[in-house]
Structure formats: structure tokens, C-alpha cells
Design a protein around this motif. Structure first.
Motif, PDB file in Angstrom:
ATOM      1  N   PHE A 121      24.829   7.287  10.284  1.00 23.75           N
ATOM      2  CA  PHE A 121      23.655   6.842   9.535  1.00 23.75           C
ATOM      3  C   PHE A 121      22.561   6.396  10.495  1.00 23.75           C
ATOM      4  O   PHE A 121      22.802   5.618  11.424  1.00 23.75           O
ATOM      5  CB  PHE A 121      24.013   5.690   8.600  1.00 23.75           C
ATOM      6  N   VAL A 122      21.350   6.909  10.272  1.00 25.77           N
ATOM      7  CA  VAL A 122      20.178   6.543  11.073  1.00 25.77           C
ATOM      8  C   VAL A 122      19.164   5.910  10.124  1.00 25.77           C
ATOM      9  O   VAL A 122      18.757   6.523   9.121  1.00 25.77           O
ATOM     10  CB  VAL A 122      19.568   7.773  11.766  1.00 25.77           C
ATOM     11  N   GLY A 174       0.792  -1.220   0.000  1.00 27.33           N
ATOM     12  CA  GLY A 174       0.000   0.000   0.000  1.00 27.33           C
ATOM     13  C   GLY A 174       0.827   1.274   0.000  1.00 27.33           C
ATOM     14  O   GLY A 174       0.315   2.344  -0.323  1.00 27.33           O
ATOM     15  N   GLU A 175       2.092   1.189   0.383  1.00 28.96           N
ATOM     16  CA  GLU A 175       2.950   2.368   0.417  1.00 28.96           C
ATOM     17  C   GLU A 175       3.729   2.466  -0.889  1.00 28.96           C
ATOM     18  O   GLU A 175       4.143   1.448  -1.457  1.00 28.96           O
ATOM     19  CB  GLU A 175       3.916   2.303   1.598  1.00 28.96           C
ATOM     20  N   THR A 176       3.939   3.695  -1.360  1.00 28.17           N
ATOM     21  CA  THR A 176       4.620   3.901  -2.638  1.00 28.17           C
ATOM     22  C   THR A 176       5.856   4.788  -2.510  1.00 28.17           C
ATOM     23  O   THR A 176       6.500   5.092  -3.507  1.00 28.17           O
ATOM     24  CB  THR A 176       3.650   4.522  -3.663  1.00 28.17           C
ATOM     25  N   ALA A 177       6.165   5.228  -1.306  1.00 25.67           N
ATOM     26  CA  ALA A 177       7.394   5.995  -1.066  1.00 25.67           C
ATOM     27  C   ALA A 177       7.896   5.666   0.324  1.00 25.67           C
ATOM     28  O   ALA A 177       7.106   5.346   1.227  1.00 25.67           O
ATOM     29  CB  ALA A 177       7.160   7.493  -1.223  1.00 25.67           C
ATOM     30  N   LEU A 178       9.215   5.739   0.513  1.00 21.02           N
ATOM     31  CA  LEU A 178       9.814   5.287   1.765  1.00 21.02           C
ATOM     32  C   LEU A 178      11.082   6.074   2.039  1.00 21.02           C
ATOM     33  O   LEU A 178      11.879   6.329   1.126  1.00 21.02           O
ATOM     34  CB  LEU A 178      10.148   3.788   1.666  1.00 21.02           C
ATOM     35  N   VAL A 179      11.253   6.463   3.311  1.00 18.74           N
ATOM     36  CA  VAL A 179      12.520   7.065   3.740  1.00 18.74           C
ATOM     37  C   VAL A 179      13.484   5.928   4.065  1.00 18.74           C
ATOM     38  O   VAL A 179      13.259   5.158   4.999  1.00 18.74           O
ATOM     39  CB  VAL A 179      12.324   7.975   4.967  1.00 18.74           C
ATOM     40  N   LEU A 180      14.550   5.810   3.281  1.00 13.68           N
ATOM     41  CA  LEU A 180      15.504   4.731   3.504  1.00 13.68           C
ATOM     42  C   LEU A 180      16.341   4.975   4.761  1.00 13.68           C
ATOM     43  O   LEU A 180      16.643   4.051   5.507  1.00 13.68           O
ATOM     44  CB  LEU A 180      16.427   4.589   2.297  1.00 13.68           C
TER      45      LEU A 180
END
Length: 710
Positions: free
Chosen positions: A687-688, A668-674
Motif C-alpha cells: 500500500f502506497v 477547495g478540493e472535492t476529490a482525493l486519491v486515498l
């Protein structure tokens, strides 16, 4: 027995009563806690909304402060000098990447060790040694062949580099030699040299904010030693219409307080006066050769003439300033309006908000000889490429329609009234992908606002068209490209428009001045990068990707699953991107300072970003990496197939320094903070891991980071 039974009943009743009272106490306590939580939540929400309203007001105040302080801050900017145009002869060093490292040669002992410790008979042992030696011989021959191939490729690459370096060095020396000739021509009073030099001075200036136009036409009169300029002024909308924003808890809405019309007009008049004074200051400060005795500046806006209704250049301010009078001014202390009107006897529109024009002074076309617009070739010269910025609006629309016809479509311009936001209507006869196309034409000089792209999308839906095309002489920001992604919209910036015109046998140019993003960077960069043509098709096998500059790292990203993703980077201060130009994605491949760049990836990575952590802007405290589904490649995909993702941190030589795991995507999600690299107090970066997903794709994600999306 009856007494015992009665006592048991009383005990049971007392116990039930105690339990009821305790339950009632717990219920009341829970309700009090819930009410307290709601009050705290409401108070926190109110504080958040009030803080947002305060920040909006502060932004408005900051915008006005920039406009009010334009002249003072501009006078502090360094003066333009011919030396700033000199290009350094220092070139990018030869960097062959992986070809620099010799192929490791096998060692016989490594193959002999494989048979050590055997307790077989002497015959079997001798056979094993022969087999080991044979394997060693084969490995050595393969390594030797690979090394010879590496040396051949390295030599070919070196020859390519030498040819490129010779061409670059020759070009730099021609450029610097031309500057020497330009200086001599300036001293001799050559009109073309004067116009070229002072136009470059205005375009290279760092005194002008990006949101203000930087458009000029110029001519030089050697007999009077006078420079005559037409300078584009900002429009009335540059002064914020809203004065303050206040949150109203009763209606849960923000209330905007309008800026009084008299105050807004006064701010606008003051800004126009500052613009003319700053142009005078910039020109006189750049006159290191002493060729100017006076300067004429006509400040104009491109808008619809209230009298004729046609688009025209309306002069809102004009001044002729002799050097002797101007040099006596202390611009940091003056009232701009009084200085322009009273001190220099210039003209300033009393109602510029209503486009009330003033009588123009001497115009560049009245000087005689060539007129240079935007620092380019003379305008209006018979066989010259027509300047799209100066072209009549109707002629410009006709040119765009002609371009569509040259591309094999049927195209006509619409009537000037009642066109519903459509300038050109076209029909693409191609099957499947063809159909009706509505075209809007924007002859802008600054970045097209995202609202124009949203308006075009509304027009496409309203007209029932198959596609909408927005053609402009300017450029588009990340917000516009993000909104258009996955929709039947196509954005054609000015540079691409000129390329299309030339490709289909038509003519047009964009003035010829340096690209606005390059203003202030000087005419020559200290370390120009190798052009893409250094690896010509059919040439020798050279490194698949460009060498990584010294001091930079590569962030290579890989994941399982077949979902097509766009990987982007945002340079942020806190949770806000520094500017739209600091959002690196498919249509903006690098930040203005080049500290973050997208780059071609090499296996096993599926995407890569190049980062110079030490050269990131000082106020940037985090670099955020995000991924979003490519709606064009697969409009129905989500991040459920985004698994086993990782980021490989590589050094300059391509060696893996660290491997950073990131969270999987969700259905359902189409964008993500890596994840994000965050600057520590000691200057190191940590890096977090991220993991926050968005159902609204890249648009929702960008809004949270402060990128305006149409």
C-alpha cells in the motif's frame, strides 16, 4: 595621514569593484541557469507533447489493426458447443459469517482475579468474593442468552440457505434437462431449436470486439436445411477518420492528419466483408449436430435512408454460402472482399460510406414460421412484448412519451426536423421538483457515448429546461454517469426502461438475448451468488452484509467529519485504468471479472470495497482507491472536513489485518486519491499512501486515469 586615508579609499574602491564583479558574475550565472532550466523545461514539455501525439497515433493504428485482423483473430476463437451452456451444480457454500463463531463464555477465574491480593478482613473478603461471583453469574447468563440467540439465528439462516440451494439446484437441473431436449430437437431439425441454438452461439462468441454490434434476427428452413440471418454491421464511423497526430511546437497544438477517403472506404468495405465471413465461420463451427447445408447472411445498418430520410435497415452486404463451398476456404489467408464477392458470389456495397444498399438475399421473415431477434421470443407475434430494438423509431418515441404520461406528466413528441435535439417534451406538474423536461431517445445497442450526455446538457441549458432525460435501449459508461452527477440530468438505461414500462402497464423488451457483458461467460456460472432476497424483510436477524468469498479481502474506509463521500476503486496498469468497466463506483458496482466489488459497509466503516488480489487481471499492477464529494448530498462541500481517515484491511472472517492511514482532505478540493495497492515483482501487494487532490471533483480525477468523461 593623507596618504593613509588615500590608501584606505583605494582599498575600499577595489573591494567594491570586486563585489560588483562577483555580483555580476552571480547574476550572469543565475541567468544562464534559468535559461538552461527554461530550455530543459521546454524540451521536456516538447518531448511530452510529442510522446502524447505518438501514443495517439499508435492508438489509431491499433484500432485499425483490430479492424483489419477481425477475421483472422475471430477464426482463432474457440467454437461454440452445447456443453458450454451446461450449468454446474456446484453452489456457493453455506457461509454464515459472524454467526459461525460461538459467543465466548466468561470464566470464573477472571472475576476472582479482580479480588486477589486484597488484604482486607475476612468479612470484607467474603463480600468481595460474593460480588465477583454475582458478576460472573450475570455475565454467564448474558453470554448464554447471546449464544442461544446466535444458534437460533444460525438455524434460521441455514433454513434460508437450504431453501435457496434447493431452488437453485432445481433451476440448474431444469436448465440442463432443457439442453438435452434442445439437442434432441436440433437433431430432429426443429426450426425453433435451430434458431435458439445458433443465436446463442453468436452471442456467446468471444470473437467480436466490444465496440462492434452483436445484433441478429434469424429463421431456419428445415426443408432446405438453411439458416437465414440478418446481422447488424458497424457504421462507417468505426473506422478512425484521423490517420496520425503530430505535435507542432510553433503553435503548441496537435495537428491531425486525415485518413484519405479512399483508404477509409476500403478499410470499411473490408471490415464489412470480414463481418459476414466471420458470422458464417461462427455458425458453421457451432454446427456440431450437422443441421446446416447452407447459410444466408444479410448485413445491415440502422440509419436514415438517403432516399426517404426515414430510419431503416439498409443492407450493405449479403451472401448465401453452401457448406461445401465454405468449408473449402482458408479464412486466415483470404482477402475478405475478394472471398465474399468472387469466392462466394456475395454482394458488397461499392459505397457503403454513403449507405448505398445492395439487393438483400433471403430475409428471415420470408422463411415462414417464427423469427427470433437477439436470441429472444418470436418477433411480431400478436400478444408478445414488442422488441424495442426492432420497433419503428417514431413508434419508440411515442412509447417513451406514453411512459411519461403514465407517470402523471404531460408529454408530446416533437417534429422530426428543427427539434433542437429534443425528441419528447414533458412537463412535470409536481411542485418544487417539477417543471419542463426535455427528453432525448437513443435506440442504441452499444454503450451510449459520453458526448451524447454532454449534448443533452447543452440542450437543457439552451432550452431553459428544468431537467434533461436521456432514454436508451443500451447502457451508459462511467464517464457519462460522472458527467451527469450533480447536474439536472437523468440517465435511463435499457434495463431500467423496461422495468418502468412494466411498472406503468406498458409493454416492451430488449430482444431477450444475454446481456452483452455476459458474452463468453457461459450460460451458467460455477458459483452463483446468493440473491438479495435471502434476507427478507421481517425475517430472522442474520448477518448484516453478505459473507466475504474465500480469497477476498474487505477494504473498510472510515473518516471523521460529516462530509458525504463516494468511495471508488480503479483497477489500473500504471497510471491508466484498464477500461471503463474497471472503474468501480455507484453505477458500476463490480469489475467484469468480479475481482473488485463494492459492498455494504458495517460499522465503524462508512464505505467498503471487496477485493480479490489474487484474481485481479494479470496486467493490472495497482488498485487505486479514491474519494469524491457527493454533489447531490452537499453541492457546496469540499474535503476540508475529511480528516482522521483510515482504511481497515479485513480478512474473510472480518478480522482486521492492518490499518492504513491516509492523508486528510484540503479546502477547495472535492476529490482525493486515498492511496493505491501496488503489485511487487514477487506478486505481493504494497500500500502506497496517496494525497493528490482535485478541485474539479471526480471528473478531473478520472481524466487523469484515462476514463472518458463527457
Amino acid at each position: 595621514m593623507i596618504g593613509v586615508w588615500a590608501e584606505a579609499q583605494r582599498q575600499q574602491q577595489r573591494t567594491q569593484l570586486i563585489q560588483q564583479r562577483e555580483a555580476e558574475r552571480r547574476r550572469r550565472e543565475y541567468e544562464r541557469e534559468a535559461a538552461r532550466g527554461r530550455r530543459e523545461q521546454q524540451a521536456a514539455y516538447k518531448q511530452h507533447r510529442e510522446a502524447e501525439a505518438r501514443r495517439a497515433t499508435e492508438r489509431l493504428d491499433a484500432e485499425v489493426a483490430v479492424l483489419q485482423g477481425l477475421l483472422a483473430s475471430g477464426c482463432r476463437a474457440p467454437a461454440f458447443r452445447m456443453a458450454s451452456l451446461v450449468r454446474s451444480e456446484r453452489l456457493e457454500p453455506f457461509a454464515p459469517g459472524r454467526l459461525e463463531h460461538p459467543v465466548p463464555m466468561p470464566q470464573l477465574r477472571d472475576f476472582q482475579q479482580q479480588s486477589s491480593g486484597w488484604t482486607l478482613g475476612s468479612g470484607r473478603r467474603a463480600q468481595a468474593e460474593r460480588e465477583a461471583h454475582d458478576r460472573y453469574t450475570q455475565a454467564w447468563q448474558a453470554a448464554h442468552a447471546a449464544e442461544q440467540e446466535r444458534l437460533r439465528q444460525l438455524e434460521a439462516y441455514r433454513q434460508q440457505y437450504d431453501r435457496w440451494a434447493a431452488e437453485q439446484l432445481a433451476g440448474i437441473r431444469r436448465h440442463n434437462s432443457g439442453l438435452t431436449e434442445l439437442a434432441a430437437s436440433l437433431r430432429a431439425g426443429d426450426p425453433e431449436a435451430a434458431v435458439e441454438y445458433f443465436s446463442a452461439a453468436l452471442y456467446a462468441s468471444t470473437a467480436w470486439p466490444e465496440e462492434l454490434p452483436h445484433q441478429v434476427s434469424a429463421a431456419y428452413d428445415p426443408a432446405m436445411r438453411q439458416l437465414v440471418l440478418d446481422w447488424e454491421l458497424p457504421r462507417y464511423g468505426v473506422v478512425p477518420e484521423v490517420k496520425a497526430v503530430r505535435y507542432m511546437p510553433g503553435t503548441d497544438q496537435d495537428k491531425e492528419t486525415a485518413r484519405p477517403v479512399t483508404q477509409r472506404r476500403a478499410l470499411y468495405r473490408d471490415l464489412l466483408a470480414q463481418c459476414l465471413l466471420l458470422v458464417l465461420h461462427e455458425v458453421y463451427a457451432a454446427d456440431e449436430f450437422g443441421v446446416l447445408d447452407s447459410v444466408v447472411v444479410n448485413g445491415f445498418v440502422d440509419d436514415h435512408d438517403p432516399v426517404t430520410g426515414r430510419e431503416a435497415q439498409l443492407v450493405l452486404a449479403s451472401v448465401q454460402a453452401p457448406r461445401s463451398a465454405f468449408s473449402a476456404l482458408r479464412l486466415e489467408q483470404v482477402s475478405a472482399v475478394d472471398c465474399l464477392v468472387e469466392g462466394l458470389r456475395g454482394q458488397l456495397s461499392a459505397r457503403p460510406d454513403q449507405l448505398t444498399a445492395v439487393r438483400a438475399g433471403r430475409r428471415p421473415g420470408e422463411v415462414g414460421g417464427g423469427v427470433v431477434s437477439h436470441g429472444g421470443a418470436a418477433a411480431g407475434g400478436g400478444e408478445d412484448e414488442p422488441d424495442l430494438f426492432q420497433m419503428d423509431p417514431i413508434a419508440f418515441e411515442n412509447l417513451v412519451a406514453e411512459l411519461f404520461r403514465a407517470m402523471g406528466m404531460e408529454a408530446v413528441t416533437t417534429q422530426r426536423s428543427g427539434d433542437g435535439g429534443v425528441d419528447v417534451e414533458a412537463v412535470d406538474p409536481a411542485p418544487i421538483r417539477g417543471g419542463r423536461i426535455v427528453v432525448q431517445v437513443k435506440r442504441y445497442r452499444n454503450t451510449v457515448p459520453p458526448t451524447a450526455v454532454r449534448d443533452l446538457y447543452g440542450t437543457v441549458q439552451d432550452k431553459g429546461a428544468n431537467k434533461g432525460v436521456l432514454v436508451t435501449t443500451a447502457s451508459f459508461g462511467p464517464g457519462s454517469y460522472t458527467f451527469a452527477n450533480g447536474k439536472p440530468l437523468e440517465l435511463v438505461p435499457g434495463v431500467e426502461l423496461v422495468e418502468l414500462l412494466h411498472r406503468y402497464g406498458l409493454r416492451g423488451r430488449l430482444g431477450g438475448a444475454p446481456v452483452p457483458a455476459q458474452r463468453g461467460a457461459g450460460a451458467g456460472a460455477d458459483a452463483p451468488t446468493l440473491p438479495d432476497t435471502r434476507f427478507p424483510a421481517g425475517g430472522p436477524a442474520v448477518p448484516e452484509v453478505a459473507p466475504v468469498p474465500e480469497g477476498f479481502n474487505v477494504l473498510g474506509m472510515d473518516w471523521s467529519g460529516r462530509v458525504a463521500l463516494d468511495v471508488c476503486a480503479l483497477v489500473c496498469e500504471g497510471g491508466r485504468v484498464l477500461s471503463e468497466d474497471h472503474f468501480v463506483f455507484f453505477n458500476n458496482p463490480r469489475t467484469p471479472d468480479g475481482s473488485v466489488r463494492s459492498r455494504p459497509h458495517a460499522a465503524p466503516d462508512k464505505a467498503a470495497v471487496e477485493v480479490g488480489f489474487d484474481v485481479l487481471p494479470q496486467r493490472a499492477d495497482r488498485l487505486v482507491l479514491v474519494a469524491a464529494v457527493d454533489p447531490e448530498a452537499d453541492p457546496h462541500a469540499d474535503l476540508a472536513g475529511f480528516t482522521d481517515a483510515r482504511i481497515r484491511l479485513l480478512d474473510t472472517a472480518g478480522q482486521e489485518i492492518d490499518r492504513l492511514e491516509v492523508s486528510d482532505g484540503r479546502a477547495g478540493e472535492t476529490a482525493l486519491v486515498l492511496g493505491s495497492f501496488r503489485r511487487r515483482p514477487n506478486g505481493d501487494w504494497k500500500f502506497v499512501i496517496g494525497g493528490k487532490g482535485y478541485r474539479g471533483g471526480l471528473e478531473d480525477l478520472l481524466r487523469e486515469y484515462g476514463v472518458e468523461v463527457a
